[in-house]
Design a protein around this motif. Structure first.
Motif, mmCIF file in Angstrom:
data_model
loop_
_atom_site.group_PDB
_atom_site.id
_atom_site.type_symbol
_atom_site.label_atom_id
_atom_site.label_comp_id
_atom_site.label_asym_id
_atom_site.label_seq_id
_atom_site.Cartn_x
_atom_site.Cartn_y
_atom_site.Cartn_z
ATOM 1 N N ASP A 27 -35.645 -16.230 83.765
ATOM 2 C CA ASP A 27 -35.090 -15.032 83.129
ATOM 3 C C ASP A 27 -33.591 -14.918 83.407
ATOM 4 N N LYS A 28 -33.188 -15.180 84.645
ATOM 5 C CA LYS A 28 -31.759 -15.130 85.001
ATOM 6 C C LYS A 28 -30.973 -16.188 84.240
ATOM 7 N N LEU A 29 -31.523 -17.389 84.141
ATOM 8 C CA LEU A 29 -30.867 -18.466 83.409
ATOM 9 C C LEU A 29 -30.686 -18.085 81.947
ATOM 10 N N ARG A 30 -31.721 -17.517 81.334
ATOM 11 C CA ARG A 30 -31.629 -17.114 79.929
ATOM 12 C C ARG A 30 -30.574 -16.037 79.722
ATOM 13 N N LYS A 31 -30.451 -15.108 80.668
ATOM 14 C CA LYS A 31 -29.442 -14.044 80.543
ATOM 15 C C LYS A 31 -28.034 -14.570 80.785
ATOM 16 N N LYS A 32 -27.906 -15.513 81.713
ATOM 17 C CA LYS A 32 -26.594 -16.050 82.095
ATOM 18 C C LYS A 32 -26.057 -17.043 81.069
ATOM 19 N N ASP A 33 -26.940 -17.816 80.448
ATOM 20 C CA ASP A 33 -26.530 -18.887 79.543
ATOM 21 C C ASP A 33 -27.081 -18.631 78.141
ATOM 22 N N THR A 35 -26.694 -20.228 75.591
ATOM 23 C CA THR A 35 -27.053 -21.445 74.867
ATOM 24 C C THR A 35 -28.470 -21.923 75.196
ATOM 25 N N PHE A 36 -29.111 -21.302 76.211
ATOM 26 C CA PHE A 36 -30.466 -21.726 76.558
ATOM 27 C C PHE A 36 -31.402 -21.365 75.412
ATOM 28 N N PRO A 37 -32.317 -22.270 75.046
ATOM 29 C CA PRO A 37 -33.207 -22.015 73.904
ATOM 30 C C PRO A 37 -34.014 -20.724 74.049
ATOM 31 N N LYS A 38 -34.179 -20.062 72.938
ATOM 32 C CA LYS A 38 -34.962 -18.826 72.890
ATOM 33 C C LYS A 38 -36.451 -19.172 72.779
ATOM 34 N N PRO A 39 -37.308 -18.377 73.406
ATOM 35 C CA PRO A 39 -38.739 -18.647 73.311
ATOM 36 C C PRO A 39 -39.327 -18.189 71.981
ATOM 37 N N GLU A 56 -35.459 -28.598 71.668
ATOM 38 C CA GLU A 56 -34.349 -27.698 71.994
ATOM 39 C C GLU A 56 -34.051 -27.703 73.489
ATOM 40 N N VAL A 57 -35.093 -27.717 74.301
ATOM 41 C CA VAL A 57 -34.907 -27.742 75.753
ATOM 42 C C VAL A 57 -34.254 -29.060 76.165
ATOM 43 N N GLU A 58 -34.721 -30.161 75.611
ATOM 44 C CA GLU A 58 -34.130 -31.459 75.937
ATOM 45 C C GLU A 58 -32.672 -31.534 75.496
ATOM 46 N N ALA A 59 -32.341 -30.970 74.335
ATOM 47 C CA ALA A 59 -30.951 -30.947 73.866
ATOM 48 C C ALA A 59 -30.091 -30.109 74.803
ATOM 49 N N TRP A 60 -30.619 -28.988 75.284
ATOM 50 C CA TRP A 60 -29.886 -28.134 76.216
ATOM 51 C C TRP A 60 -29.620 -28.894 77.518
ATOM 52 N N ILE A 61 -30.618 -29.604 78.019
ATOM 53 C CA ILE A 61 -30.447 -30.379 79.252
ATOM 54 C C ILE A 61 -29.378 -31.455 79.053
ATOM 55 N N ARG A 62 -29.435 -32.166 77.924
ATOM 56 C CA ARG A 62 -28.414 -33.189 77.646
ATOM 57 C C ARG A 62 -27.022 -32.569 77.593
ATOM 58 N N ALA A 63 -26.897 -31.383 76.995
ATOM 59 C CA ALA A 63 -25.602 -30.697 76.922
ATOM 60 C C ALA A 63 -25.098 -30.331 78.316
ATOM 61 N N GLN A 64 -26.008 -29.919 79.202
ATOM 62 C CA GLN A 64 -25.603 -29.594 80.575
ATOM 63 C C GLN A 64 -25.105 -30.831 81.301
#
Length: 71
Positions: A27-33, A35-39, A56-64
């Motif tokens: 929840d904190k990660l979603r609020k802070k970032d 760009t994190f994928p929405k559920p 979407e999650v894999e793309a977010w990880i690659r972007a990080q």
């Protein structure tokens, strides 16, 4: 650990385990970032399950990783 890319969706509980986070940590990660994928909710109720799109999650990880390597 590698997500099964054959699955289109992953349950929030499995995502939390994969990312080694607590539910509140996610929840904190979603609020802070923003760009994190929405559920995707499985229904209108608050108790409805949350799912995430694996791609979407894999793309977010690659972007990080890219930000880390280029930053």
């Amino acid at each position: 650990m590698h997500l099964d890319t054959q699955k289109t969706l992953i349950r929030q509980s499995s995502l939390i385990e994969h990312l080694d986070l607590s539910r509140s940590g996610l929840d904190k990660l979603r609020k802070k970032d923003a760009t994190f994928p929405k559920p995707i909710k499985d229904g209108p109720h608050r108790q409805a399950s949350n799912f995430y799109v694996v791609a979407e999650v894999e793309a977010w990880i690659r972007a990080q990783i890219e930000k880390r390597d280029n930053g």
